[in-house]
Scaffold this motif. Structure first.
Motif, short mmCIF file in Angstrom:
data_model
loop_
_atom_site.label_atom_id
_atom_site.label_comp_id
_atom_site.label_asym_id
_atom_site.label_seq_id
_atom_site.Cartn_x
_atom_site.Cartn_y
_atom_site.Cartn_z
N TRP A 55 -0.37 14.18 2.51
CA TRP A 55 -1.83 14.15 2.49
C TRP A 55 -2.36 14.47 1.10
CZ3 TRP A 55 -4.61 13.86 7.34
CH2 TRP A 55 -3.78 13.89 8.46
N ASN A 56 -3.47 13.82 0.73
CA ASN A 56 -4.20 14.21 -0.47
C ASN A 56 -5.61 13.62 -0.45
OD1 ASN A 56 -2.95 11.52 -1.16
ND2 ASN A 56 -4.11 11.85 -3.06
N VAL A 57 -6.46 14.13 -1.33
CA VAL A 57 -7.84 13.65 -1.46
C VAL A 57 -7.88 12.65 -2.61
CG1 VAL A 57 -10.24 14.27 -1.91
CG2 VAL A 57 -8.76 15.83 -0.61
N LEU A 64 -3.51 9.43 3.66
CA LEU A 64 -2.36 9.86 4.44
C LEU A 64 -1.27 8.81 4.34
CD1 LEU A 64 -0.78 11.41 6.71
CD2 LEU A 64 -2.16 10.11 8.36
N VAL A 65 -0.06 9.25 4.03
CA VAL A 65 1.09 8.35 3.99
C VAL A 65 2.09 8.81 5.05
CG1 VAL A 65 3.00 7.43 2.62
CG2 VAL A 65 0.78 7.88 1.54
N LEU A 66 2.37 7.94 6.00
CA LEU A 66 3.35 8.21 7.05
C LEU A 66 4.66 7.51 6.69
CD1 LEU A 66 1.06 7.66 10.15
CD2 LEU A 66 1.93 9.86 9.35
N SER A 67 5.73 8.29 6.65
CA SER A 67 7.04 7.71 6.38
C SER A 67 7.62 7.12 7.65
CB SER A 67 7.98 8.80 5.84
OG SER A 67 7.47 9.35 4.64
N GLU A 68 8.71 6.38 7.52
CA GLU A 68 9.36 5.79 8.68
C GLU A 68 9.73 6.88 9.68
OE1 GLU A 68 13.01 2.68 9.73
OE2 GLU A 68 12.65 3.34 7.67
N GLY A 69 9.38 6.65 10.94
CA GLY A 69 9.69 7.61 11.99
C GLY A 69 8.58 8.61 12.25
N GLU A 70 7.57 8.69 11.37
CA GLU A 70 6.45 9.60 11.57
C GLU A 70 5.31 8.87 12.28
OE1 GLU A 70 6.62 12.84 8.03
OE2 GLU A 70 5.72 10.90 7.51
N THR A 71 4.70 9.54 13.23
CA THR A 71 3.64 8.90 14.01
C THR A 71 2.41 9.80 14.13
OG1 THR A 71 4.45 9.77 16.13
CG2 THR A 71 5.34 7.66 15.40
N LEU A 72 1.27 9.16 14.17
CA LEU A 72 -0.01 9.80 14.47
C LEU A 72 -0.85 8.79 15.22
CD1 LEU A 72 -1.30 11.81 11.35
CD2 LEU A 72 -0.95 12.69 13.65
N ALA A 81 2.71 1.67 11.32
CA ALA A 81 3.08 0.27 11.57
C ALA A 81 4.57 0.04 11.32
CB ALA A 81 2.26 -0.64 10.68
N GLY A 82 5.33 1.14 11.24
CA GLY A 82 6.76 1.02 10.95
C GLY A 82 6.99 1.02 9.45
N GLY A 83 8.10 1.57 9.02
CA GLY A 83 8.34 1.70 7.59
C GLY A 83 7.39 2.74 7.02
N GLY A 84 6.73 2.43 5.93
CA GLY A 84 5.75 3.33 5.35
C GLY A 84 4.35 2.83 5.62
N THR A 85 3.44 3.72 6.02
CA THR A 85 2.07 3.33 6.35
C THR A 85 1.10 4.23 5.60
OG1 THR A 85 2.72 2.63 8.57
CG2 THR A 85 0.38 3.04 8.20
N THR A 86 0.10 3.65 4.96
CA THR A 86 -0.95 4.41 4.27
C THR A 86 -2.26 4.23 5.02
OG1 THR A 86 0.12 4.17 2.11
CG2 THR A 86 -2.22 4.73 2.13
N VAL A 87 -2.94 5.34 5.30
CA VAL A 87 -4.21 5.32 6.02
C VAL A 87 -5.23 6.10 5.21
CG1 VAL A 87 -5.38 5.79 8.20
CG2 VAL A 87 -2.92 5.34 8.19
N LEU A 88 -6.45 5.57 5.11
CA LEU A 88 -7.55 6.27 4.44
C LEU A 88 -8.57 6.73 5.47
CD1 LEU A 88 -8.17 4.05 1.28
CD2 LEU A 88 -6.97 6.24 1.39
N PHE A 89 -9.02 7.98 5.36
CA PHE A 89 -10.03 8.54 6.25
C PHE A 89 -11.23 9.00 5.41
CE2 PHE A 89 -5.93 9.67 8.26
CZ PHE A 89 -6.08 9.04 9.49
N GLY A 90 -12.43 8.68 5.90
CA GLY A 90 -13.61 9.21 5.26
C GLY A 90 -14.33 8.18 4.41
N PRO A 91 -15.27 8.70 3.61
CA PRO A 91 -15.62 10.11 3.46
C PRO A 91 -16.13 10.73 4.77
CG PRO A 91 -16.57 8.81 1.69
CD PRO A 91 -16.09 7.85 2.74
N ILE A 92 -15.89 12.03 4.93
CA ILE A 92 -16.32 12.78 6.11
C ILE A 92 -17.46 13.70 5.69
CG2 ILE A 92 -15.64 14.54 7.81
CD1 ILE A 92 -12.81 13.37 7.72
N ALA A 93 -18.51 13.75 6.49
CA ALA A 93 -19.67 14.58 6.18
C ALA A 93 -19.33 16.06 6.34
CB ALA A 93 -20.84 14.21 7.09
#
Length: 276
Positions: A55-57, A64-72, A81-93
């Protein structure tokens, strides 16, 4: 005119029903008693205890970067999505947040004091598992009183401290609540409550640090009447999460909200803090 025994019994029964419901809400399997960690996010990617991924800002949002085998999951949808997955959240108020799921853990991503935090919540957390309820004063109709809401000409941005050092909270204060208690004319600065039109006050009094939690208590006040009349029932003054756990970022009362009377009503210091 003295309060009748019937009225006192009804008052006590209504309070007991309210407090039981409040305790059930507090002991939710993924409520604040279930928080296991408090992580403050920065620009440097980091792995967090109790949470999948790195995780980082970045640019005002959270990466958020999920490695292979990590789930959320978010709203029941798998983010990996399998393998490596990058997800962006926000901006959050500010004071906003979202909940993610990782097995039995709910991962809270939120913004507090201008900073992003991640708090995993697990139903097997010892603080929740061993929770025995919160002591409170016996309900007393003398602490259910009428007051008057006096609005400011314009709502005021009010900065207060927090249970966690180094951050501050800013709330909009629409006005003050004035009332008579303990032989004194008293005033509390009020913030906007959760329900439309309602008010919320954070306060300390002469019981703080003695029979009640030292840092703060909170009281919700229903929307004022057309003439500004409000009903304050200090029997329903409650502890904030910081009374139970150091993993909370609760606001502290404004300096002017220290009452020079003993409000011997509402929730007392939690057993967990007494033993600590």
């Amino acid at each position: 005119m003295p309060t009748s025994t019937h009225t006192e019994t009804s008052f006590a029964a209504a309070w007991a029903e309210w407090h039981a419901a409040h305790e059930r809400h507090r002991a939710d399997p993924h409520g604040f008693l279930a928080v296991t960690h408090l992580h403050w996010l920065g620009e440097e990617p980091a792995r967090l205890d109790g949470v999948p991924g790195t995780w980082n800002v970045e640019g005002g949002a959270v990466r958020l970067v999920l490695s292979e085998g990590e789930t959320l999951q978010q709203d029941g949808r798998e983010l990996s999505a399998g393998g490596g997955t990058t997800v962006l959240f926000g901006p959050i108020a500010e004071r906003g947040g979202i909940n993610l799921a990782a097995g039995d853990t709910i991962v809270e991503l939120a913004k507090r004091g201008g900073e992003y935090i991640v708090r995993p919540r697990h139903p097997d957390n010892p603080l929740l598992r061993e929770y025995r309820g919160t002591p409170a004063y016996a309900p007393d109709p003398a602490y259910a009183i009428e007051g008057t809401f006096v609005p400011f000409d314009e709502p005021r941005a009010t900065t207060v401290g927090a249970a966690v050092e180094g951050i501050q909270h800013v709330y909009e204060a629409p006005g003050q609540v004035r009332f008579w208690l303990g032989g004194k004319d008293l005033t509390l600065t009020a913030f906007n409550g959760h329900a439309p039109g309602s008010l919320s006050v954070l306060f300390k009094d002469e019981t703080s640090g003695k029979t009640t939690y030292a840092a703060n208590r909170s009281l919700t006040i229903a929307a004022p009447g057309a003439d500004g009349t409000v009903h304050l029932d200090f029997n329903r003054a409650v502890n904030l999460p910081c009374a139970y756990t150091d993993l909370a970022t609760c606001p502290l009362p404004p300096a002017e909200n220290r009452l020079p009377v003993a409000v011997e009503a509402g929730e007392q210091t939690p057993t967990e803090r007494q033993e600590a």
